[in-house]
Scaffold this motif. Structure first.
Motif, mmCIF file in Angstrom:
data_model
loop_
_atom_site.group_PDB
_atom_site.id
_atom_site.type_symbol
_atom_site.label_atom_id
_atom_site.label_comp_id
_atom_site.label_asym_id
_atom_site.label_seq_id
_atom_site.Cartn_x
_atom_site.Cartn_y
_atom_site.Cartn_z
ATOM 1 N N ASN A 235 -17.775 -32.025 3.727
ATOM 2 C CA ASN A 235 -16.840 -31.150 3.033
ATOM 3 C C ASN A 235 -16.807 -31.581 1.579
ATOM 4 O O ASN A 235 -17.010 -32.752 1.264
ATOM 5 N N TYR A 236 -16.555 -30.644 0.700
ATOM 6 C CA TYR A 236 -16.533 -30.971 -0.728
ATOM 7 C C TYR A 236 -15.717 -29.943 -1.498
ATOM 8 O O TYR A 236 -15.476 -28.824 -1.029
ATOM 9 N N THR A 237 -15.292 -30.331 -2.667
ATOM 10 C CA THR A 237 -14.734 -29.426 -3.664
ATOM 11 C C THR A 237 -15.358 -29.826 -4.986
ATOM 12 O O THR A 237 -15.386 -31.004 -5.337
ATOM 13 N N TYR B 109 -15.438 -29.287 -9.183
ATOM 14 C CA TYR B 109 -14.590 -28.886 -10.309
ATOM 15 C C TYR B 109 -15.391 -28.953 -11.604
ATOM 16 O O TYR B 109 -16.280 -29.779 -11.738
ATOM 17 N N THR C 78 -11.616 -25.228 -9.920
ATOM 18 C CA THR C 78 -12.509 -25.326 -8.770
ATOM 19 C C THR C 78 -13.652 -24.343 -8.937
ATOM 20 O O THR C 78 -13.426 -23.161 -9.190
ATOM 21 N N ASP D 48 -16.428 -24.494 -6.594
ATOM 22 C CA ASP D 48 -16.953 -24.253 -5.252
ATOM 23 C C ASP D 48 -16.253 -25.201 -4.292
ATOM 24 O O ASP D 48 -15.831 -26.285 -4.691
ATOM 25 N N SER D 49 -16.122 -24.786 -3.029
ATOM 26 C CA SER D 49 -15.448 -25.633 -2.051
ATOM 27 C C SER D 49 -15.808 -25.224 -0.635
ATOM 28 O O SER D 49 -15.715 -24.043 -0.293
ATOM 29 N N SER D 50 -16.205 -26.183 0.181
ATOM 30 C CA SER D 50 -16.454 -25.890 1.598
ATOM 31 C C SER D 50 -15.129 -25.605 2.301
ATOM 32 O O SER D 50 -15.101 -24.866 3.283
ATOM 33 N N TYR D 51 -14.039 -26.180 1.804
ATOM 34 C CA TYR D 51 -12.726 -25.938 2.411
ATOM 35 C C TYR D 51 -12.339 -24.469 2.278
ATOM 36 O O TYR D 51 -11.808 -23.882 3.207
ATOM 37 N N ARG D 52 -12.630 -23.869 1.139
ATOM 38 C CA ARG D 52 -12.334 -22.448 0.929
ATOM 39 C C ARG D 52 -13.184 -21.560 1.838
ATOM 40 O O ARG D 52 -12.775 -20.490 2.219
ATOM 41 N N SER E 113 -15.355 -33.984 -5.188
ATOM 42 C CA SER E 113 -14.634 -34.772 -4.207
ATOM 43 C C SER E 113 -15.311 -34.430 -2.887
ATOM 44 O O SER E 113 -15.413 -33.262 -2.520
#
Length: 89
Positions: free
Chosen positions: A18-20, A22, A28, A30-34, A84
């Motif tokens: 997982n990553y975010t 910035y 942000t 890009d984000s795998s959480y999104r 992150s």
């Protein structure tokens, strides 16, 4: 024999994480959480931003890390990029 969970990822190994990401202003990018699921990539085959690939290679499963990718190893969108990341597998 060492446990897989204790090993550091190797070149050409497939990792799940997982990553975010910035940009320098803290936005942000890009984000795998999104996206609702971890990312998956094979290391060392030019599938990731070079600096992000290098950062993931030095992580163990379950490890969390924040790192700065300098422009020379980052995306072609501008200055430094910040990530992150948490390695899952």
């Amino acid at each position: 024999m060492a446990s897989t969970r204790a090993c550091i990822a190797c070149v050409t190994q497939e990792v799940i994480f997982n990553y975010t990401g910035y940009n320098e202003s803290g936005t942000t990018i890009d984000s795998s959480y999104r996206k609702g699921q971890p990312a998956q990539a094979q290391l060392g085959i030019a599938g990731l931003i070079p600096g992000f690939d290098l950062g993931l290679r030095s992580m163990k499963v379950g490890m969390q890390r924040r790192f700065i990718v300098p422009p020379a190893l980052g995306p072609p969108i501008g200055p430094s990029t910040f990530f992150s990341a948490k390695q899952c597998e």
